[in-house]
Design an enzyme around this catalytic site. Structure first.
Site, PDB file in Angstrom:
ATOM      1  N   ILE A 154       0.801  -1.398   0.161  1.00  0.00           N
ATOM      2  CA  ILE A 154       0.205  -0.015   0.085  1.00  0.00           C
ATOM      3  C   ILE A 154       0.662   1.268  -0.052  1.00  0.00           C
ATOM      4  CG2 ILE A 154      -0.296   0.410   2.522  1.00  0.00           C
ATOM      5  CD1 ILE A 154      -3.390   1.148   1.901  1.00  0.00           C
ATOM      6  N   ALA A 155       0.407   2.379  -1.423  1.00  0.00           N
ATOM      7  CA  ALA A 155       1.663   3.391  -0.817  1.00  0.00           C
ATOM      8  C   ALA A 155       0.589   4.214  -1.657  1.00  0.00           C
ATOM      9  CB  ALA A 155       2.685   2.980  -1.582  1.00  0.00           C
ATOM     10  N   VAL A 156       0.908   5.560  -0.495  1.00  0.00           N
ATOM     11  CA  VAL A 156       0.392   7.032  -1.357  1.00  0.00           C
ATOM     12  C   VAL A 156       1.196   8.146  -1.726  1.00  0.00           C
ATOM     13  CG1 VAL A 156      -1.679   8.781  -1.019  1.00  0.00           C
ATOM     14  CG2 VAL A 156      -1.646   6.741  -0.268  1.00  0.00           C
ATOM     15  N   GLU A 209       2.895  -7.270   7.248  1.00  0.00           N
ATOM     16  CA  GLU A 209       4.253  -7.005   7.665  1.00  0.00           C
ATOM     17  C   GLU A 209       4.781  -5.470   6.858  1.00  0.00           C
ATOM     18  OE1 GLU A 209       5.635 -11.360   6.230  1.00  0.00           O
ATOM     19  OE2 GLU A 209       6.420  -9.683   5.584  1.00  0.00           O
ATOM     20  N   TYR A 261      -2.705   0.993  10.109  1.00  0.00           N
ATOM     21  CA  TYR A 261      -2.524   0.134  10.254  1.00  0.00           C
ATOM     22  C   TYR A 261      -3.560  -0.169  11.663  1.00  0.00           C
ATOM     23  CZ  TYR A 261       0.501  -1.266   6.525  1.00  0.00           C
ATOM     24  OH  TYR A 261       0.720  -1.394   5.449  1.00  0.00           O
ATOM     25  N   ASN A 285       8.300   2.549  10.740  1.00  0.00           N
ATOM     26  CA  ASN A 285       7.981   3.032   9.742  1.00  0.00           C
ATOM     27  C   ASN A 285       6.159   3.625  10.796  1.00  0.00           C
ATOM     28  OD1 ASN A 285       6.010   4.316   7.587  1.00  0.00           O
ATOM     29  ND2 ASN A 285       6.007   1.878   6.263  1.00  0.00           N
TER      30      ASN A 285
END
Ligand SMILES: CC(C)(COP(=O)(O)OP(=O)(O)OC[C@H]1O[C@@H](n2cnc3c(N)ncnc32)[C@H](O)[C@@H]1OP(=O)(O)O)[C@@H](O)C(=O)NCCC(=O)NCCS
Length: 172
Positions: A86-88, A120, A132, A125
């Site tokens: 997942i990334a933005v 994971e 999460y 981070n």
């Protein structure tokens, strides 16, 4: 299934709305480019080039105007979902895009019959860990020195999923 879901409230460079769509194979170059911006150990274009044919993996894209603002990849196997990625984009972070992607990931995992979702994350981070935890995940283990570039522990997280019920609708 419409293949697209919109929500308001995201002020991006190209307009106020963000659309969540299924990732298409043709989006692979844009996703791979965003990988290099968002990760120190980026995946390459081939990893994203055949998602439409995959029986296990499903990808979601967040679009602000014509710009790929973010994406998420779910793998579902034998009743367990795993968030693979997942990334933005950095310039549109903090506006709820990852939260919306997580909602689609969760819904798709439930539709695929998963009763739990795993992931994971690098121990350092903090934004991802906060995302999460805010999405209901709890830490359930660690892998020492699991990551490279730089070497870092992996935190293992899990959340349970309730079965889909009438009225929950369907994912995109
Ligand atoms: C982690 C990431 C996907 C978050 O994307 P985002 O769109 O900025 O996240 P959202 O705006 O949807 O935030 C949702 C929630 O996550 C948490 N969160 C997100 N970024 C945060 C930050 N920088 N600091 C603290 N909490 C944060 C908050 O709880 C937030 O809810 P709130 O705004 O109501 O407080 C983004 O920072 C990113 O792409 N990072 C690089 C790639 C990465 O590390 N991916 C995860 C790999 S495991």
């Amino acid at each position: 299934m419409s293949g697209v879901s919109s929500f308001s409230g995201v002020s991006g460079p190209s307009g106020p709305d963000c659309r969540i769509c299924l990732l298409k194979n043709g989006d692979a170059p844009a996703v791979a480019a965003l990988e290099t911006v968002c990760f120190s150990d980026p995946w390459g274009e081939p990893e994203f080039a055949s998602l439409e044919e995959s029986r296990l993996d499903k990808g979601f894209a967040a679009w602000v105007g014509e710009t790929l603002a973010g994406y998420a990849i779910l793998r579902t196997v034998a009743g367990e979902g795993e968030l693979l990625r997942i990334a933005v984009r950095p310039d549109v972070r903090g506006r709820g895009i990852a939260r919306k992607l997580m909602e689609q990931v969760e819904r798709a995992a439930r539709e695929a019959g998963a009763d739990s979702l795993f992931l994971e994350v690098r121990a350092g981070n903090k934004p991802a860990l906060a995302l999460y935890r805010a999405s209901g995940f709890e830490e359930n283990g660690r892998r020492k020195d699991y990551y490279r570039f730089p070497t870092e522990d992996a935190v293992l997280m899990e959340r349970s999923l309730s079965p889909l019920e009438d009225g929950d609708g369907v994912s995109i």
